[in-house]
Design an enzyme around this catalytic site. Structure first.
Site, short mmCIF file in Angstrom:
data_model
loop_
_atom_site.label_atom_id
_atom_site.label_comp_id
_atom_site.label_asym_id
_atom_site.label_seq_id
_atom_site.Cartn_x
_atom_site.Cartn_y
_atom_site.Cartn_z
N ASP A 11 44.97 27.75 29.37
CA ASP A 11 43.81 28.48 29.85
C ASP A 11 44.18 29.97 29.84
OD1 ASP A 11 41.34 27.61 32.38
OD2 ASP A 11 41.41 29.24 30.92
C1 GLC Z 1 38.40 30.64 31.58
C2 GLC Z 1 38.17 29.21 31.99
C3 GLC Z 1 38.14 28.24 30.85
C4 GLC Z 1 37.59 28.92 29.62
C5 GLC Z 1 38.57 29.99 29.20
C6 GLC Z 1 38.08 30.77 27.98
O1 GLC Z 1 39.23 31.27 32.49
O2 GLC Z 1 39.02 28.67 32.99
O3 GLC Z 1 37.33 27.13 31.26
O4 GLC Z 1 37.43 27.98 28.57
O5 GLC Z 1 38.85 30.89 30.26
O6 GLC Z 1 36.92 31.46 28.28
#
Ligand code: GLC
Length: 739
Positions: free
Chosen positions: A298
């Protein structure tokens, strides 16, 4: 004679030259690298390409940056120039296929090996045509609708150059204070598993290299929904037993359904952060389940291992996450910056680096990116909001709205009646798109007022009455005047779109007092009150229920909110949704969920002294304009061997005068087992239209290990012999598993 000899020599020369040519041709052809040969196998292409890559090129394949983060048009181009052509992936926040293709062209034509970039984006419940938030979709008990909505999302995203969505989110959530409960499919592992499979199928189709298919990404691996007290990003306490019997099942289902990727989560799992957790990322995902795609962290989650106290610095965080089994590093660039040194120090093995790159390349080849790296640059209006997509969005919205109260059958309304439409949601557009809206636009949304205006032939008066929060009551009187002049009041209240989603934890699940006061003032006028509630989480609806004749949970229904609501209120749609998540009586009951285990104290377990101990609305609750009776639950045998099969049947009668869909939810219970089991476990569901006055038989084909078995703390599936309960619609039968 001479001529014939000449002819013979000419033929011989031609044959020799042809064979030379063909050899040359063959040699020439073999000069084309195998990885560029679409006829070669994916594995051969991956191996060939990997063998040609430098360390730097490998590391960039494991890195993901962003493109189009800024929204200033005139310097978007700058983003293209400073992104290396060898980057493995970009999160693309735009929808401009031209810019995306500019960046792709740089990768394909300017880099040494021409490896296409994988463009990712959060396409969670639609791309431009917005569908209901996933929690609402889970209340439909219609996985086929979920699949179709993901198929539309994939088509629209693909048209703008998105190759990969960070979806479906399949975190089991039992705490509605957690804003991200909106993004998942509720509290039940089986239901979430069914919807996960449907979503993966919708995004990836049968052939990932086909047009309008995009790679799925199961997230957030694993257990993010257990964030303590619903506070986003905080640590979780999850036993291995609960990890296996509650949080892992939807991910296992998605992996078995062929999901290309997963995303490692932010949170700490009982002392070992998910993004540094080798047990889940390698032992379970790769070794036990055999996943051959890749894991992306993430956002900045690798670096966050430092904040979580698992790594002393960024370099150690890179080492821990990489060795745990995270192949791609989202936006913090730690792999590119630190893996070379870690490899030279022997702390990261080159074989593991090659395996990681192999996994990323494998997905790129499966997507067909080398064959079709560019998005078609069709005009925007030819990419989105197709009539059939919009029609599906309306049906989906109507099929997810849960009828929670319908006192005296006030709904459906008399089509001739005059309506007062009031409340902060009545005229709002953006509230209906919810959060994580990809490229959806508020102006595409049809409001509740617009929908009702059309459906009730203009016989409506609208007045907001109050805002979502604050204490400005100045609008009450105008709204109450409209109510006095109408037959029915439709009060539209609830939570804003941005009140659920990432980093949207709330200490209570209440609706702001101003809205409750407004509802009470409307109720006091004395007209029938139909209340529509928007929101991305279960809410405390006690006072809403007490001050309404009918209550419809509309969630965040998406682009076609207005027509869907209007269709339900005038009976064009017959509500069929049932809750996929428990609605607590109050915040104080949280966590509360249906598949709980029993305590030891009979009758006095878990009882509050100051409030009721049952939820306000339980899992599976939902009304219809039809009424249904469940009769004659039978088993074709009351005993079954572990290898055998049993068919349970139940008759469902539509006792009303309206055709209606009914979702039949089958539960089991193992009342006595060494690893104690929940009091109920959903194991199958099916939804059918039952004509008025008629009955239909619903069957549950029981496979003992699959449907009655359980899992232990190591992930071993097992089946106890002995007594089980089969439950459906309030009926119960006993089945014995005999060795
Ligand atoms: C965010 C979220 C995740 C998302 C990623 C990219 O922090 O936790 O669900 O897909 O970043 O945007």
């Amino acid at each position: 004679m001479k001529k014939s000899m000449t002819l013979i020599w000419l033929v011989v020369a031609a044959v020799i030259s042809f064979s030379l040519d063909s050899d040359c041709f063959a040699r020439k052809r073999t000069k084309e690298p195998v990885y560029k040969n679409s006829a070669a196998s994916v594995e051969d292409r991956v191996s060939d390409l990997l063998s040609r890559m430098t360390l730097e090129e490998k590391l960039l394949q494991l890195s993901q940056y962003t493109l189009g983060r800024n929204t200033v048009e005139n310097n978007l181009g700058e983003a293209v120039r400073d992104v290396p052509a060898e980057i493995g992936s970009l999160i693309y926040f735009g929808d401009d296929a031209v810019l995306r293709n500019e960046m792709q062209r740089k990768a394909v034509e300017e880099s040494r090996l021409g490896i296409p970039i994988l463009f990712g984006h959060d396409v969670i419940h639609g791309y431009r045509t917005m569908f209901p938030v996933p929690l609402a979709q889970a209340c439909s008990w219609n996985p086929e609708m979920v699949r179709k909505s993901c198929t539309v999302a994939a088509q629209e995203a693909y048209s703008c150059g998105v190759d990969w969505t960070f979806s479906p989110m399949v975190d089991i959530a039992r705490d509605p204070r957690w804003g991200r409960i909106m993004e998942g499919y509720g509290e039940d592992p089986y239901a979430a598993s069914v919807y996960c499979r449907a979503a993966v199928k919708g995004y990836q189709g049968d052939d990932l290299s086909a047009e309008n298919t995009i790679a799925a990404c199961l997230k957030h691996y694993v257990g993010y929904g257990a964030s303590e007290a619903g506070r986003d990003y905080v640590p979780t306490e999850i036993s291995d037993q609960t990890l296996w019997d509650t949080y892992l099942p939807p991910f296992e289902a998605g992996v078995k359904a062929g999901a290309a990727t997963l995303m490692s989560a932010f949170h700490n799992i009982s002392g070992t952060p998910a993004t540094g957790n080798r047990y889940i990322l390698t032992e379970v995902l790769k070794e036990k389940w055999g996943h051959d795609g890749f894991v992306v962290s993430d956002w900045d989650a690798v670096r966050q291992l430092v904040n979580q106290g698992m790594a002393k610095d960024a370099k150690e965080a890179a080492m821990i996450a990489f060795n745990a089994g995270v192949e791609m590093d989202m936006v913090d660039d730690l792999y590119k910056n630190h893996l070379p040194e870690l490899i030279s120090e022997g702390k990261v093995r080159m074989e593991q680096l090659d395996d990681a790159v192999r996994r990323v390349l494998r997905i790129k080849f499966r997507l067909g990116l080398f064959e079709h790296p560019f998005a078609s640059e069709t005009p925007q209006e030819e990419r989105y909001l197709f009539p059939e997509s919009v029609a599906l969005a309306e049906e989906a919205a109507a099929e997810t709205m849960v009828l929670l109260k319908n006192e005296g059958g006030i709904l459906p309304l008399n089509p001739e009646c005059n309506l007062a439409v009031a409340g902060p949601v009545a005229l709002s557009r953006e509230v209906h798109n919810g959060n994580w809206i990809a490229r959806a636009r508020a102006e595409d949304v049809i409001t509740v007022a617009e929908g009702l205006e059309k459906e009730f032939k203009g016989r409506i008066l609208t007045a907001e009455g109050c805002g979502f929060e604050g204490d400005d009551r100045s609008g009450f009187e105008q709204a109450l005047k409209a109510v006095r002049e109408s037959d029915v009041a439709v009060v539209c209240i609830g939570h804003k779109a941005g009140w659920s989603g990432e980093n949207c934890s709330r200490s209570t699940i209440e609706i702001p007092q101003i809205q409750i006061d407004f509802l009470k003032a409307v109720k006091a006028v004395g007209k029938p009150v139909v209340t529509l509630v928007s929101g991305g989480r279960p809410l405390d609806l006690r006072e809403v229920v007490d001050n309404s004749d009918a209550v419809l949970m509309i969630w965040h229904p998406g682009t076609m909110a207005g027509p869907a609501v209007a269709g339900i209120l005038d009976g064009r749609y017959n509500p069929s949704a049932k809750l996929a998540v428990t609605f607590p009586y109050s915040t104080g009951q949280i966590p509360i969920y249906y598949n709980r285990r029993n305590s030891g104290r009979r009758g006095t377990q878990g009882l509050y002294k100051d409030i009721q101990s049952e939820p306000l609305f339980e899992f599976g609750y939902g009304l219809s304009y039809s009424t249904f009776e469940y009769r004659n639950l039978t088993l074709d045998s009351d005993k079954v061997s572990p290898e055998g099969k049993v068919t349970a049947s139940v008759e469902v009668v539509n006792t009303s005068s309206r055709d209606g869909q009914q979702a039949v939810l089958w539960f089991i219970r193992d009342p006595y087992s060494l690893i104690t089991r929940p009091v109920k476990e959903l194991k199958f569901f099916e939804k059918k239209m039952i004509p008025a006055g008629e009955s239909m038989v619903f069957k549950f084909e029981i496979d003992p290990l699959r449907d009655l078995g359980f899992v232990d703390r190591t992930g071993r599936k097992y089946l106890d012999s002995g007594e089980y309960r089969i439950m459906v619609g309030g009926l119960e039968a006993v089945l014995e598993v005999v060795e």
